[in-house]
Design a protein around this motif. Structure first.
Motif, PDB file in Angstrom:
ATOM      1  N   PRO A  71       0.819  -1.222   0.000  1.00 54.29           N
ATOM      2  CA  PRO A  71       0.000   0.000   0.000  1.00 54.29           C
ATOM      3  C   PRO A  71       0.849   1.267   0.000  1.00 54.29           C
ATOM      4  O   PRO A  71       1.952   1.299   0.546  1.00 54.29           O
ATOM      5  N   LEU A  72       0.311   2.305  -0.642  1.00 51.74           N
ATOM      6  CA  LEU A  72       0.962   3.611  -0.686  1.00 51.74           C
ATOM      7  C   LEU A  72       0.583   4.410   0.552  1.00 51.74           C
ATOM      8  O   LEU A  72      -0.489   4.219   1.122  1.00 51.74           O
ATOM      9  N   ASP A  73       1.454   5.323   0.959  1.00 48.09           N
ATOM     10  CA  ASP A  73       1.139   6.233   2.059  1.00 48.09           C
ATOM     11  C   ASP A  73       0.333   7.404   1.513  1.00 48.09           C
ATOM     12  O   ASP A  73       0.685   7.985   0.486  1.00 48.09           O
ATOM     13  N   VAL A  74      -0.750   7.750   2.197  1.00 52.31           N
ATOM     14  CA  VAL A  74      -1.572   8.910   1.853  1.00 52.31           C
ATOM     15  C   VAL A  74      -1.239   9.989   2.871  1.00 52.31           C
ATOM     16  O   VAL A  74      -1.384   9.780   4.084  1.00 52.31           O
ATOM     17  N   LEU A  75      -0.753  11.125   2.378  1.00 51.53           N
ATOM     18  CA  LEU A  75      -0.325  12.213   3.254  1.00 51.53           C
ATOM     19  C   LEU A  75      -1.218  13.427   3.054  1.00 51.53           C
ATOM     20  O   LEU A  75      -1.572  13.764   1.926  1.00 51.53           O
ATOM     21  N   LEU A  76      -1.587  14.071   4.147  1.00 54.44           N
ATOM     22  CA  LEU A  76      -2.272  15.357   4.103  1.00 54.44           C
ATOM     23  C   LEU A  76      -1.345  16.379   4.719  1.00 54.44           C
ATOM     24  O   LEU A  76      -0.940  16.230   5.870  1.00 54.44           O
ATOM     25  N   ASN A  77      -0.976  17.372   3.921  1.00 53.73           N
ATOM     26  CA  ASN A  77      -0.012  18.387   4.360  1.00 53.73           C
ATOM     27  C   ASN A  77       1.234  17.730   4.946  1.00 53.73           C
ATOM     28  O   ASN A  77       1.778  18.174   5.951  1.00 53.73           O
ATOM     29  N   GLY A  78       1.668  16.640   4.320  1.00 53.72           N
ATOM     30  CA  GLY A  78       2.901  15.976   4.721  1.00 53.72           C
ATOM     31  C   GLY A  78       2.773  15.027   5.892  1.00 53.72           C
ATOM     32  O   GLY A  78       3.763  14.432   6.305  1.00 53.72           O
ATOM     33  N   ARG A  79       1.579  14.832   6.424  1.00 50.66           N
ATOM     34  CA  ARG A  79       1.366  13.938   7.563  1.00 50.66           C
ATOM     35  C   ARG A  79       0.630  12.684   7.114  1.00 50.66           C
ATOM     36  O   ARG A  79      -0.379  12.754   6.415  1.00 50.66           O
ATOM     37  N   LEU A  80       1.131  11.522   7.536  1.00 53.79           N
ATOM     38  CA  LEU A  80       0.516  10.247   7.182  1.00 53.79           C
ATOM     39  C   LEU A  80      -0.870  10.145   7.813  1.00 53.79           C
ATOM     40  O   LEU A  80      -1.022  10.299   9.027  1.00 53.79           O
ATOM     41  N   VAL A  81      -1.896   9.915   6.978  1.00 60.24           N
ATOM     42  CA  VAL A  81      -3.263   9.783   7.490  1.00 60.24           C
ATOM     43  C   VAL A  81      -3.922   8.468   7.066  1.00 60.24           C
ATOM     44  O   VAL A  81      -4.905   8.059   7.666  1.00 60.24           O
ATOM     45  N   ALA A  82      -3.386   7.828   6.023  1.00 62.02           N
ATOM     46  CA  ALA A  82      -4.022   6.601   5.533  1.00 62.02           C
ATOM     47  C   ALA A  82      -3.041   5.850   4.638  1.00 62.02           C
ATOM     48  O   ALA A  82      -1.959   6.348   4.314  1.00 62.02           O
ATOM     49  N   LEU A  98      -7.374   1.969   1.981  1.00 60.40           N
ATOM     50  CA  LEU A  98      -7.441   0.633   2.567  1.00 60.40           C
ATOM     51  C   LEU A  98      -7.437   0.682   4.087  1.00 60.40           C
ATOM     52  O   LEU A  98      -8.020  -0.173   4.741  1.00 60.40           O
ATOM     53  N   ASP A  99      -6.754   1.685   4.634  1.00 60.43           N
ATOM     54  CA  ASP A  99      -6.576   1.762   6.085  1.00 60.43           C
ATOM     55  C   ASP A  99      -6.429   3.223   6.468  1.00 60.43           C
ATOM     56  O   ASP A  99      -5.661   3.955   5.837  1.00 60.43           O
ATOM     57  N   ILE A 100      -7.158   3.654   7.483  1.00 67.10           N
ATOM     58  CA  ILE A 100      -7.038   5.005   8.011  1.00 67.10           C
ATOM     59  C   ILE A 100      -6.181   4.931   9.262  1.00 67.10           C
ATOM     60  O   ILE A 100      -6.418   4.086  10.138  1.00 67.10           O
ATOM     61  N   VAL A 101      -5.184   5.790   9.361  1.00 70.03           N
ATOM     62  CA  VAL A 101      -4.313   5.811  10.537  1.00 70.03           C
ATOM     63  C   VAL A 101      -5.139   6.288  11.723  1.00 70.03           C
ATOM     64  O   VAL A 101      -5.867   7.282  11.627  1.00 70.03           O
ATOM     65  N   SER A 102      -5.044   5.594  12.839  1.00 71.77           N
ATOM     66  CA  SER A 102      -5.840   5.955  14.012  1.00 71.77           C
ATOM     67  C   SER A 102      -5.449   7.333  14.536  1.00 71.77           C
ATOM     68  O   SER A 102      -4.328   7.795  14.332  1.00 71.77           O
ATOM     69  N   ARG A 103      -6.382   7.961  15.204  1.00 68.86           N
ATOM     70  CA  ARG A 103      -6.130   9.294  15.756  1.00 68.86           C
ATOM     71  C   ARG A 103      -4.950   9.254  16.718  1.00 68.86           C
ATOM     72  O   ARG A 103      -4.098  10.142  16.686  1.00 68.86           O
ATOM     73  N   SER A 104      -4.860   8.238  17.550  1.00 67.04           N
ATOM     74  CA  SER A 104      -3.757   8.177  18.512  1.00 67.04           C
ATOM     75  C   SER A 104      -2.417   8.035  17.788  1.00 67.04           C
ATOM     76  O   SER A 104      -1.426   8.652  18.190  1.00 67.04           O
ATOM     77  N   ASP A 105      -2.383   7.266  16.695  1.00 68.47           N
ATOM     78  CA  ASP A 105      -1.138   7.136  15.921  1.00 68.47           C
ATOM     79  C   ASP A 105      -0.778   8.455  15.243  1.00 68.47           C
ATOM     80  O   ASP A 105       0.381   8.839  15.170  1.00 68.47           O
TER      81      ASP A 105
END
Length: 111
Positions: A71-82, A98-105
């Motif tokens: 899977p590819l990393d999805v970044l919003l403003n340079g931060r990994l979110v999915a 495929l996967d959303i990074v949890s808020r705590s992560d």
């Protein structure tokens, strides 16, 4: 005698919630719905010496640190979110999440 301005008191969050969220825990996101963010996808990274970089030209292949099909990393403003995979729709590239990074992560990775 000129009067002196009152000392400024810094805004402090309520003791109930140190982040300043209303006591009910609800946040009005309406104020930020029109804020633009930049989404980018990262397929991998490579470390090169300047010498290797200078030897690159048309047709050169640079091996990345990610395996094909991963899977590819999805970044919003340079931060990994999915994480997601590339899809093609109507001759355009897209991303299927495929996967959303949890808020705590996400909060842990802010530093």
């Amino acid at each position: 005698m000129p009067s002196q301005p009152a000392p400024e008191t810094p805004a402090t969050p309520s003791p109930a919630d140190p982040r300043g969220t209303p006591a009910g825990g609800e946040v009005d996101v309406g104020a930020i719905l029109d804020v633009t963010v930049t989404m980018s996808l990262e397929i991998g990274r490579a470390r090169l010496t300047i010498g290797e970089l200078l030897q690159l030209g048309p047709g050169s292949i640079v091996e990345l640190d990610r395996a094909a099909g991963e899977p590819l990393d999805v970044l919003l403003n340079g931060r990994l979110v999915a994480r997601g995979e590339v899809v093609v729709t109507d001759d355009r590239f897209g991303i299927r999440l495929l996967d959303i990074v949890s808020r705590s992560d996400r909060l842990q990775n802010l530093g």
